[in-house]
Every structure is written in structure tokens, then in C-alpha cells.
Design an enzyme around this catalytic site. Structure first.
Site, PDB file in Angstrom:
ATOM      1  N   LYS A  81       0.700  -1.139  -0.172  1.00  0.00           N
ATOM      2  CA  LYS A  81      -0.115   0.081  -0.004  1.00  0.00           C
ATOM      3  C   LYS A  81       1.005   1.279  -0.082  1.00  0.00           C
ATOM      4  O   LYS A  81       2.036   1.328   0.456  1.00  0.00           O
ATOM      5  CB  LYS A  81      -1.125  -0.117   1.144  1.00  0.00           C
ATOM      6  CG  LYS A  81      -2.179   0.873   1.133  1.00  0.00           C
ATOM      7  CD  LYS A  81      -3.203   0.004   0.465  1.00  0.00           C
ATOM      8  CE  LYS A  81      -4.461   1.089   0.327  1.00  0.00           C
ATOM      9  NZ  LYS A  81      -5.473   0.171  -0.348  1.00  0.00           N
TER      10      LYS A  81
HETATM   11  P1  NAD Z   1     -13.113   7.863  -2.613  1.00  0.00           P
HETATM   12  O1  NAD Z   1     -12.035   8.776  -2.201  1.00  0.00           O
HETATM   13  O2  NAD Z   1     -13.605   7.754  -3.775  1.00  0.00           O
HETATM   14  O3  NAD Z   1     -14.210   8.017  -1.425  1.00  0.00           O
HETATM   15  C1  NAD Z   1     -14.097   8.091  -0.246  1.00  0.00           C
HETATM   16  C2  NAD Z   1     -15.430   8.677   0.414  1.00  0.00           C
HETATM   17  O4  NAD Z   1     -15.232   8.575   2.021  1.00  0.00           O
HETATM   18  C3  NAD Z   1     -16.023   9.984   0.090  1.00  0.00           C
HETATM   19  O5  NAD Z   1     -17.509   9.599  -0.231  1.00  0.00           O
HETATM   20  C4  NAD Z   1     -15.835  10.554   1.178  1.00  0.00           C
HETATM   21  O6  NAD Z   1     -16.799  11.665   1.140  1.00  0.00           O
HETATM   22  C5  NAD Z   1     -15.957   9.854   2.241  1.00  0.00           C
HETATM   23  N1  NAD Z   1     -15.503  10.174   3.542  1.00  0.00           N
HETATM   24  C6  NAD Z   1     -14.320  10.890   3.717  1.00  0.00           C
HETATM   25  N2  NAD Z   1     -14.008  11.317   5.020  1.00  0.00           N
HETATM   26  C7  NAD Z   1     -15.078  10.897   5.768  1.00  0.00           C
HETATM   27  C8  NAD Z   1     -15.785  11.015   7.048  1.00  0.00           C
HETATM   28  N3  NAD Z   1     -15.107  11.800   8.176  1.00  0.00           N
HETATM   29  N4  NAD Z   1     -17.094  10.794   7.026  1.00  0.00           N
HETATM   30  C9  NAD Z   1     -17.762  10.078   6.171  1.00  0.00           C
HETATM   31  N5  NAD Z   1     -17.337   9.905   4.922  1.00  0.00           N
HETATM   32  C10 NAD Z   1     -15.943  10.465   4.893  1.00  0.00           C
HETATM   33  O7  NAD Z   1     -12.317   6.332  -2.195  1.00  0.00           O
HETATM   34  P2  NAD Z   1     -12.720   4.808  -2.406  1.00  0.00           P
HETATM   35  O8  NAD Z   1     -11.909   4.477  -3.356  1.00  0.00           O
HETATM   36  O9  NAD Z   1     -14.455   4.911  -2.579  1.00  0.00           O
HETATM   37  O10 NAD Z   1     -12.466   4.038  -1.133  1.00  0.00           O
HETATM   38  C11 NAD Z   1     -13.467   4.060   0.113  1.00  0.00           C
HETATM   39  C12 NAD Z   1     -12.937   2.553   0.859  1.00  0.00           C
HETATM   40  O11 NAD Z   1     -12.684   1.753   0.212  1.00  0.00           O
HETATM   41  C13 NAD Z   1     -11.633   2.919   1.477  1.00  0.00           C
HETATM   42  O12 NAD Z   1     -11.382   2.173   2.767  1.00  0.00           O
HETATM   43  C14 NAD Z   1     -10.589   2.132   0.404  1.00  0.00           C
HETATM   44  O13 NAD Z   1      -9.381   1.707   1.006  1.00  0.00           O
HETATM   45  C15 NAD Z   1     -11.666   0.995   0.116  1.00  0.00           C
HETATM   46  N6  NAD Z   1     -11.179   0.354  -1.124  1.00  0.00           N
HETATM   47  C16 NAD Z   1     -11.079   1.027  -2.501  1.00  0.00           C
HETATM   48  C17 NAD Z   1     -11.102   0.381  -3.534  1.00  0.00           C
HETATM   49  C18 NAD Z   1     -10.890   0.940  -4.800  1.00  0.00           C
HETATM   50  O14 NAD Z   1     -11.017   0.263  -5.944  1.00  0.00           O
HETATM   51  N7  NAD Z   1     -11.087   2.347  -5.111  1.00  0.00           N
HETATM   52  C19 NAD Z   1     -10.813  -1.067  -3.546  1.00  0.00           C
HETATM   53  C20 NAD Z   1     -10.956  -1.800  -2.301  1.00  0.00           C
HETATM   54  C21 NAD Z   1     -10.968  -0.963  -1.097  1.00  0.00           C
END
Ligand code: NAD
Length: 447
Positions: free
Chosen positions: A133
Site C-alpha cells: 500500500k
Molecule cells: P473515495 O476517495 O472515492 O471516496 C471516499 C469517500 O469517503 C467519500 O465519499 C468521502 O466523502 C467519504 N469520507 C471521507 N471522510 C469521511 C468522513 N469523515 N465521514 C464520512 N465519510 C467520509 O475512496 P474509495 O476508493 O471509494 O475508497 C473507500 C474505501 O474503500 C477505502 O477504505 C478504500 O481503501 C476501500 N477500497 C477501495 C477500492 C477501490 O478500488 N477504490 C478497493 C478496495 C477497497
């Protein structure tokens, strides 16, 4: 047929020795530290499956922790120094693989925890990758497009000697996207001799489709999540086609999850993101909300739902509660308020150990992140395979192969739950560790 390796001689670890591993590695346990929490969960499962002691020690620390500082020219003419990380946890099963996060709260120990989860996830869905990561401590919301590009290019150049298309392959995560992957891939290519450049596209996955990305990658984490729910919910008496759900986070993962569940007939009744919380008991139009978030950056002011407080958000009754934002958001306090039958973790490590305990005591089933959100890295693997072979798959083919990986992973977890008589989170780690343990037993430790 001759044995490939000599039978391992080291005795299996007796149970309840995670404290001993911490002590042996001189880690002073901090209950609030995400890395310590994650390692603890892995070690508990390691003892359940009887993983050998030296393998536990190997998995309890990352192989490499890389920290870099690099200057970037800002739009106003001054230079800012940024801090970036790449943590390579384990590569027993294949090249290191894991996302890049751009967020102001990026810290080394959080990145270490997320790298551990990548090792576990890749093993659970049986793709030939290890776990890593990375991230840059910055706030992408406050940066211009050009600043983001310069940060990405300098970060790529700072870690370019420590990554590689067959060695460590980044991807998008919180705060990064396909455009950032495109800049990253281009920068890496510029550092290669010209005649090798076309073959370096595989340095990152999650690229735009026009630049070697896979069809279905953008929605993959959401799609994989839905595939897992289809496999896991019937035994809990929940029908996906008429269930209600609430969501923390409406970014890549939350936004796609919402739209795909909506398309199956499920109803989104409440959402919380960094701009506020909203609800509509009649069901929120997920397509309209998605367009609104693209336009405004958050769900807070969505006109077709009512604004609510955070406590009201958590206590809204739903069938399935889905955290899809950041780590450690479901604490013991929030867990006590959740009125759901299932918490399905779309985000990485969204539940603290205390929150987990409260949910379990309240009889709420937890479907863990390493199972639920493994669809993203699975289609990243498909992208890498397609780049390697220069043969590109249809969206239907990607979808079918993803479904196979996710359904098999879910069944593996169900089997482990019965075999080891444990909860679903521990069973997921057990199913992942069985594979890593077998490979270490076969390989042995050099010399
Ligand atoms: P992103 O940046 O697209 O979205 C993040 C979201 O979290 C946003 O909607 C934001 O408003 C919200 N957020 C941030 N701070 C917040 C708070 N204090 N309270 C409430 N909401 C809050 O990120 P993503 O890619 O959607 O990733 C989200 C999660 O999924 C993370 O844990 C990431 O590690 C995990 N993940 C992502 C992927 C991927 O392919 N993008 C794959 C596996 C896991």
C-alpha cells in the site's frame, strides 16, 4: 512420486500467543493503532489455523517500509515538501499489489495495516499477488489538477526504483483515480529506455480504458461487493431484491455499490459522507445522487432527501449497514447505535475491535472487508493479465470471471467458518492464511 519438499519440522504454534509475537518483535501494543489491531486479528486467525511460528513472525511485519520526501512546485510559485509512503508487506504469493492513497491523514502505521489487508485479500480470492500500500500526505480537494499531476509525477519518480510491473504494482485508492494512474504510468514509462516503454503500462492498474485499463475496473469493488452479498445474505434471511441499506461514503466504492444494489432492487435509505448525512425512507435515487456528488463533491445538500444528524444516521433501521469510507469509523459508540442485521464492510478496516465486539454482542453479523471489497484488486489483476498478453476482454468476460473469484472466496469463508468454528472475520483470515502457510511450507525459508 517424490516429495517436492522435506516435511516441515517446526511445531505448530500453541494458541493465544499473539502477545508473544508482539513481544518478540518488540512491538509495544497500542490498542488504538490500526496496524497493531490488524496484526492482532491476523495472529488470532493464524493460531486458529495452526500457522507455524516463524510464518507468524514474517507476517507480523512488512518486508519493506519506504518513506520519501519530495518537493513540488505549487501554482503560486512556491515549493511544498510532500511525504510519501510505499509499504511492501509480503510477496510470498506474487508481486506486491496495493493502492495509493492521497489524504491529509496518511500515516505510516495506517499504510502498514492496509498493506497487510492486501496480502490477506489477494490470498483469499486466490490471485497471484502479495500485499502493499502507499500514499501521499496531501489534501487532493485543495489541490489544482496541475498540482496533483506534479505531485504524482514526483512521487512516482521518488519510488520508481522500488516498484516495477513484475515487482510492486500500485492502483487507485481513497483520493486517487484513473487520471492519477495515467500520470503515474506515463512518468514511469519516461524513465525507461524508449524501446521498453510500451511494456511498462503494467506498472499500475486502474488506468483509463483508453490507456490499457480494463473494462469493469472502475465499478469492480462495488460489483465484487454485490457478488459477495448475493452469496452470503440468503443464509441470513435477507433478500437482496427488497432489502434496505445505508452507506457511509459515496466515492468510488460507495457510489458504485449504491447504484449496483439499487439495480438489484435494494433501497438506499441513508448516506453519510464528509459533507453531511441525508435520508429518505422512500429510497434515494442513486443515479441522481451520483450525478449530484460528481457536480458538488458530496451528498450533504442533495435536494431529494432530508438532512439528518450523524447519530440519527447511525440509528436509522436498515437490513444492511455499509461502511464505504475510511478506517475505524465504527467505534463502540457508533456500533451501539446501528440498527441493522448485517454490517458489510466495503471500506478497509472500518470497524474498530471495540466496535466489532459491540456488534457481535448485539447479534449483528459482520461481513469483513477482505472478503467484501476484494473485487477491486481482482479486476486489477485482470487488467495486469490483459496488459501482459495484449488481449483485451469484453465487459461480460470481466464480469463473469470476477463473479467466479468472489463466489469462490465467499464459499471458502463459509467452509472455514464451519471447519474452525469461528466468526466470519476470523474465517476470512483463516482461509487466506491457509494458502500463505501452504506456500511457505513448500518454499521453506532461504537459505
Ligand atoms: P473515495 O476517495 O472515492 O471516496 C471516499 C469517500 O469517503 C467519500 O465519499 C468521502 O466523502 C467519504 N469520507 C471521507 N471522510 C469521511 C468522513 N469523515 N465521514 C464520512 N465519510 C467520509 O475512496 P474509495 O476508493 O471509494 O475508497 C473507500 C474505501 O474503500 C477505502 O477504505 C478504500 O481503501 C476501500 N477500497 C477501495 C477500492 C477501490 O478500488 N477504490 C478497493 C478496495 C477497497
Amino acid at each position: 512420486m517424490a516429495e517436492a519438499t522435506a516435511p516441515p519440522t517446526e511445531p505448530l504454534s500453541p494458541p493465544h500467543l499473539s502477545a508473544k509475537v508482539f513481544q518478540e518483535l518488540e512491538i509495544v501494543k497500542d490498542p488504538a493503532n490500526l496496524f497493531h489491531q490488524t496484526i492482532e486479528q491476523v495472529l488470532i486467525a493464524a493460531q486458529v489455523v495452526g500457522l507455524r511460528h516463524h510464518q507468524q513472525i514474517i507476517l507480523a511485519q512488512p518486508h519493506n517500509e519506504i518513506m520519501v520526501h519530495f518537493p513540488v512546485l505549487m501554482d503560486d510559485g512556491h515549493h511544498n515538501l510532500f511525504k510519501g509512503y510505499r509499504v511492501q508487506h509480503n510477496n510470498a504469493l506474487g508481486p506486491y499489489k496495493g493502492g495509493l492513497r492521497y489524504h491529509p491523514d496518511v500515516h505510516l502505521d495506517d499504510i502498514k495495516a492496509l498493506a497487510v489487508l492486501m496480502t490477506m485479500k489477494c490470498s483469499l480470492v486466490r490471485i497471484p499477488y502479495g500485499g502493499s500500500k502507499g500514499g501521499v500526505k496531501c489534501n487532493p480537494r485543495e489541490l489544482s489538477r496541475n498540482e496533483l499531476m506534479r505531485i504524482t509525477r514526483r512521487f512516482c519518480s521518488a519510488i520508481s526504483n522500488q516498484i516495477g510491473p513484475e515487482y510492486d504494482i500500485p492502483a487507485p485508492d481513497v483520493g486517487t483515480n484513473a487520471q492519477i494512474m495515467a500520470w503515474f504510468a506515463d512518468t514511469y514509462a519516461q524513465m525507461m529506455p524508449e524501446h521498453e516503454r510500451h511494456d511498462t503500462l503494467r506498472i499500475v492498474t486502474g488506468k483509463p480504458v483508453e490507456m490499457g485499463g480494463s473494462l469493469g475496473r472502475e465499478m469492480a469493488t462495488g460489483q465484487g461487493f454485490v457478488n459477495v452479498l448475493k452469496e452470503m445474505l440468503p443464509e441470513l434471511g435477507i433478500d437482496l431484491s427488497d432489502m434496505t441499506f445505508s452507506l457511509i461514503g459515496f466515492g468510488n466504492v460507495g457510489g458504485w455499490t449504491a447504484r449496483l444494489l439499487d439495480a438489484c432492487g435494494a433501497s438506499l435509505v441513508a448516506v453519510l459522507d464528509h459533507t453531511g448525512a441525508i435520508h429518505n425512507d422512500g429510497g434515494i435515487d442513486t443515479q441522481a445522487l451520483s450525478q449530484f456528488v460528481t457536480r458538488t463533491g458530496g451528498v450533504g445538500a442533495f435536494p431529494e432527501a432530508e438532512s439528518i444528524g450523524i447519530e440519527e444516521f447511525y440509528s436509522r433501521p436498515v437490513d444492511v449497514f455499509i461502511p464505504a469510507a475510511l478506517e475505524q469509523m465504527i467505534t463502540s459508540q457508533n456500533a451501539a447505535m446501528i440498527e441493522a442485521r448485517v454490517v458489510a464492510e466495503a471500506a478497509n478496516a472500518p470497524t474498530t475491535p471495540e466496535g466489532d465486539l459491540v456488534l457481535q454482542q448485539r447479534g449483528i453479523e459482520i461481513l469483513p472487508a477482505i472478503l467484501c471489497n476484494a473485487g477491486g484488486v481482482t479486476v486489477s489483476y485482470f487488467e495486469w493479465v490483459q496488459n501482459k498478453s495484449s488481449v483485451y476482454w469484453t465487459a461480460e468476460e470481466v464480469d463473469k470471471r470476477l463473479n467466479t473469484h468472489m463466489v469462490l472466496a465467499a464459499r471458502r469463508v463459509k467452509l472455514a467458518r464451519v471447519k474452525y468454528e469461528c466468526d466470519t472475520r476470523t474465517a476470512s483470515y483463516c482461509a487466506a492464511l491457509e494458502q500463505i502457510g501452504k506456500v511457505y511450507d513448500l518454499r521453506g525459508v532461504f537459505p
